[in-house]
Write a protein that holds these residues in place. Structure first.
Motif, PDB file in Angstrom:
ATOM      1  N   CYS A   2       0.646  -1.217   0.020  1.00  0.00           N
ATOM      2  CA  CYS A   2       0.092  -0.111   0.006  1.00  0.00           C
ATOM      3  C   CYS A   2       0.907   1.163   0.161  1.00  0.00           C
ATOM      4  N   ILE A   3       0.387   2.262  -0.116  1.00  0.00           N
ATOM      5  CA  ILE A   3       0.724   3.823  -0.218  1.00  0.00           C
ATOM      6  C   ILE A   3       0.520   4.614   1.226  1.00  0.00           C
ATOM      7  N   PRO A   4       1.711   4.562   2.078  1.00  0.00           N
ATOM      8  CA  PRO A   4       1.290   5.188   3.329  1.00  0.00           C
ATOM      9  C   PRO A   4       1.030   6.793   3.024  1.00  0.00           C
ATOM     10  N   ASP A   5      -0.056   7.451   3.786  1.00  0.00           N
ATOM     11  CA  ASP A   5      -0.259   8.679   3.497  1.00  0.00           C
ATOM     12  C   ASP A   5       0.872   9.259   4.502  1.00  0.00           C
ATOM     13  N   CYS A   6       1.242  10.448   3.931  1.00  0.00           N
ATOM     14  CA  CYS A   6       2.299  11.081   4.645  1.00  0.00           C
ATOM     15  C   CYS A   6       2.143  12.468   4.371  1.00  0.00           C
ATOM     16  N   ASP A   7       1.692  12.955   5.620  1.00  0.00           N
ATOM     17  CA  ASP A   7       1.431  14.542   6.018  1.00  0.00           C
ATOM     18  C   ASP A   7       2.783  15.321   6.320  1.00  0.00           C
ATOM     19  N   PRO A   8       3.386  15.938   5.471  1.00  0.00           N
ATOM     20  CA  PRO A   8       4.525  16.514   5.648  1.00  0.00           C
ATOM     21  C   PRO A   8       4.475  17.681   6.956  1.00  0.00           C
ATOM     22  N   ASP A   9       3.164  18.138   7.311  1.00  0.00           N
ATOM     23  CA  ASP A   9       3.013  19.171   8.301  1.00  0.00           C
ATOM     24  C   ASP A   9       2.622  18.370   9.640  1.00  0.00           C
ATOM     25  N   ALA A  10       2.464  17.164   9.691  1.00  0.00           N
ATOM     26  CA  ALA A  10       2.130  16.581  10.891  1.00  0.00           C
ATOM     27  C   ALA A  10       3.259  16.336  11.614  1.00  0.00           C
ATOM     28  N   ILE A  11       3.025  16.225  13.003  1.00  0.00           N
ATOM     29  CA  ILE A  11       4.093  16.323  13.969  1.00  0.00           C
ATOM     30  C   ILE A  11       4.493  14.964  14.135  1.00  0.00           C
ATOM     31  N   VAL A  12       5.862  14.589  14.039  1.00  0.00           N
ATOM     32  CA  VAL A  12       6.395  13.477  13.990  1.00  0.00           C
ATOM     33  C   VAL A  12       6.970  13.257  15.467  1.00  0.00           C
ATOM     34  N   THR A  13       6.360  11.996  16.177  1.00  0.00           N
ATOM     35  CA  THR A  13       6.932  11.694  17.495  1.00  0.00           C
ATOM     36  C   THR A  13       7.828  10.425  17.224  1.00  0.00           C
ATOM     37  N   PHE A  14       8.670  10.203  18.296  1.00  0.00           N
ATOM     38  CA  PHE A  14       9.532   9.461  18.600  1.00  0.00           C
ATOM     39  C   PHE A  14       8.746   7.945  18.603  1.00  0.00           C
ATOM     40  N   ALA A  15       8.144   8.060  19.667  1.00  0.00           N
ATOM     41  CA  ALA A  15       7.186   6.673  20.029  1.00  0.00           C
ATOM     42  C   ALA A  15       6.079   6.251  18.996  1.00  0.00           C
ATOM     43  N   GLY A  16       5.574   7.219  18.540  1.00  0.00           N
ATOM     44  CA  GLY A  16       4.399   7.010  17.598  1.00  0.00           C
ATOM     45  C   GLY A  16       5.015   6.561  16.099  1.00  0.00           C
ATOM     46  N   VAL A  17       6.193   7.080  15.637  1.00  0.00           N
ATOM     47  CA  VAL A  17       6.547   7.233  14.162  1.00  0.00           C
ATOM     48  C   VAL A  17       7.940   6.572  13.965  1.00  0.00           C
ATOM     49  N   VAL A  18       8.773   7.137  14.706  1.00  0.00           N
ATOM     50  CA  VAL A  18      10.163   6.751  14.475  1.00  0.00           C
ATOM     51  C   VAL A  18      10.721   5.473  15.004  1.00  0.00           C
TER      52      VAL A  18
END
Length: 241
Positions: A148-164
């Motif tokens: 699939c193609i993940p949605d990627c919002d460049p303006d969203a806040i990226v968190t360590f625990a939730g994303v990285v």
């Protein structure tokens, strides 16, 4: 002769109509109907969005198995220990029985303990229960070669625990954990990950830049969206959020 010529003209007109067909345009009304409305292209629509209830081979299963199993001296293209290869769909399916996790050798071996533990304790140790559950779900869903193609919002806040951290866990920890991590680099907690994030080495590796080997090893790299998310987190100071 006239019939052939007429057919040619009709065909040319039809092809011209399709060739000149443009995507639909959106009109932004400026509110005054003065003829100065702005014409813009329609917003991008994800053609293959990720369903949160579906496990995708290309996005989730393959990165995990390459990171944890398809490494040198294990189940890579050169060694293929015990004639098991864990780096592409067709070979992985030799160890999988679709719709039957209990009958799949893959699930059997990753649940082994002691000396039969896979991955071995010195190479990162067992998969987490969450990772095992993901593989079981994928098999229960038919073990499809899907993506699939993940949605990627460049303006969203990226968190360590939730994303990285989930990206690193799924794509990197198979090599960089355990008693003998690759390159003597362990990536199992925030301090270890943030240190190589802030000195620039993690992005060099993810981009294969400045002399660094492209990581994850034996892949074409992470999806651009995930690299952008990690870069955004670094740009924010690599916080423990």
């Amino acid at each position: 002769m006239k019939l052939k010529f007429s057919f040619f003209i009709v065909a040319f007109v039809i092809l011209t109509m399709y060739a000149c067909k443009h995507p639909p345009e959106f009109v932004l009304d400026d509110g005054n109907n003065g003829g100065n409305d702005t014409i813009v292209n329609p917003p991008w629509v994800n053609p293959h969005p990720c369903d949160p209830d579906t496990v995708y081979f290309v996005n989730q299963v393959l990165p995990l198995l390459i990171s944890s199993c398809a490494q040198p001296d294990c189940h890579d293209a050169i060694t293929h220990e015990d004639d098991v290869r864990m780096y592409n769909y067709s070979d992985i399916m030799e160890e999988v029985d679709p719709f039957d996790p209990d009958g799949s050798d893959l699930i059997d071996v990753i649940n082994e303990t002691g000396d039969n533990m896979m991955p071995p304790s010195g190479s990162g140790g067992p998969l987490s229960q969450q990772q095992i559950n993901m593989l079981v779900t994928w098999i229960n869903q038919g073990a499809l070669n899907n993506e699939c193609i993940p949605d990627c919002d460049p303006d969203a806040i990226v968190t360590f625990a939730g994303v990285v951290q989930p990206i690193i866990q799924n794509s990197c920890q198979g090599c960089h954990s355990g008693n003998n991590p690759s390159a003597n680099l362990s990536l199992t907690n925030f301090s270890q990950i943030s240190s190589i994030a802030l000195d620039g080495s993690i992005m060099n590796s993810l981009n294969g830049a400045n002399g660094a080997t492209l990581m994850p090893l034996n892949t074409s790299g992470l999806p651009q969206c995930q690299k952008d998310q990690i870069q955004a987190w670094i740009n924010a100071g690599a916080p423990n959020n």
